[in-house]
Write an enzyme that holds these catalytic residues in place. Structure first.
Site, PDB file in Angstrom:
ATOM      1  N   GLU A  40       0.888  -1.151   0.062  1.00 43.14           N
ATOM      2  CA  GLU A  40      -0.140  -0.034   0.089  1.00 43.14           C
ATOM      3  C   GLU A  40       0.921   1.354  -0.040  1.00 43.14           C
ATOM      4  OE1 GLU A  40      -3.873   1.793   2.464  1.00 43.14           O
ATOM      5  OE2 GLU A  40      -2.258   0.333   3.481  1.00 43.14           O
ATOM      6  N   LYS A 114      -9.492   1.561  -2.582  1.00 46.21           N
ATOM      7  CA  LYS A 114      -9.764   1.040  -1.494  1.00 46.21           C
ATOM      8  C   LYS A 114     -11.292   1.448  -0.914  1.00 46.21           C
ATOM      9  CE  LYS A 114      -7.619   1.055   3.252  1.00 46.21           C
ATOM     10  NZ  LYS A 114      -6.445   1.631   4.197  1.00 46.21           N
ATOM     11  N   CYS A 155      -5.404  -3.215   2.550  1.00 42.63           N
ATOM     12  CA  CYS A 155      -5.400  -3.307   3.997  1.00 42.63           C
ATOM     13  C   CYS A 155      -6.201  -3.362   4.850  1.00 42.63           C
ATOM     14  CB  CYS A 155      -4.640  -1.700   4.165  1.00 42.63           C
ATOM     15  SG  CYS A 155      -3.457  -1.477   5.818  1.00 42.63           S
TER      16      CYS A 155
END
Length: 276
Positions: A40, A114, A155
């Protein structure tokens, strides 16, 4: 397929980070990797929106994306750029946390923003409000790369099993979870969460991570947990990157996905229920 996970200690200077990223990618390919993954915010780890506004670019003008696409084409590899922090046209000035799957011809095969924002109070002294700086995505992404069908995430998404169940039911055989995990939550939850996602779906899980204390010129400093992991479909950890930057090489066998799902066919056992 041989995969190479790149564990980084990115600074808040994209131009400074790029040569190191490229060097690690070349090292992974030298060791036989045909699929290379970075973590990330590969291009810039920063807690200062002012600094980000100065150094970040829109997708079409991002130096890191252009250079890594060219490198993937030169090396003829599949490359997951775990995510890049990018400027957007968001009216509130928020950035995108965007992952890119690059094909061996250098083209963007798939991209994913995300979905779940890391808005948490980890401790009395450590808190995050990712939604203030980043615009969340709204779509799940699955791409058939030939060697595997890849479900994309980033994540904090790892804490939301329904996303990975949906990807697996749609055909995912490999889940990628590039991350920059907090040391506090990492020590407590990183490995259990990744193993759970693999076990629940019968997928390989590949999770390249940021690590260490990050060099930032402005704003609050940042530490990340490291321990890039590869988890097999049965739940065993195949590789752990520890806490130093570097390359983690692992061989993946697609037959393991089918075997795990035959042993425990939970993806076929979705129940209908009401309540509570």
């Amino acid at each position: 397929m041989r995969a190479g996970l790149i564990q980084l200690n990115s600074s808040d200077d994209p131009a400074r980070n790029l040569p190191e990223i490229q060097e690690y990618i070349s090292e992974a390919v030298t060791q036989g990797a045909g699929f290379v993954l970075t973590p990330e915010v590969t291009n810039c780890v920063s807690g200062s929106r002012t600094h980000q506004n100065e150094v970040l670019r829109h997708q079409d003008g991002d130096q890191t994306l252009a250079a890594l696409r060219a490198q993937a084409a030169e090396l003829k590899i599949w490359l997951l750029i775990g995510s890049l922090a990018l400027k957007t046209d968001d009216p509130n000035g928020r950035f995108a946390n965007r992952s890119f799957l690059i094909a061996p011809d250098g083209q963007i095969a798939a991209w994913y923003d995300k979905i779940h924002m890391f808005d948490v109070q980890v401790s009395e002294t450590e808190s995050y409000r990712e939604s203030k700086g980043y615009r969340p995505g709204d779509r799940a992404v699955l791409h058939d790369a030939g060697f595997a069908k890849i479900g994309m995430s980033i994540c904090y998404d790892v804490r939301f099993p329904y996303l990975f169940r949906q990807l697996a039911e749609a055909g995912a055989e490999m889940l990628v979870i590039p991350s920059a995990f907090s040391p506090v939550t990492g020590a407590a939850h990183w490995e259990p969460l990744l193993r759970a996602r693999a076990i629940e779906t019968g997928c390989y899980v590949l999770a390249p991570a940021q690590t260490g204390t990050h060099d930032v010129s402005r704003g609050k400093g940042r530490k990340t947990y490291g321990h890039s992991l590869v988890v097999a479909p049965w739940g065993e950890v195949l590789a752990d990157g520890g806490t130093e930057p570097g390359v983690i090489i692992v061989d993946l066998d697609p037959k393991e996905v089918a075997q795990a799902r035959e042993r425990v066919p939970s993806l076929r056992h979705t129940a209908q229920f009401t309540g509570p």
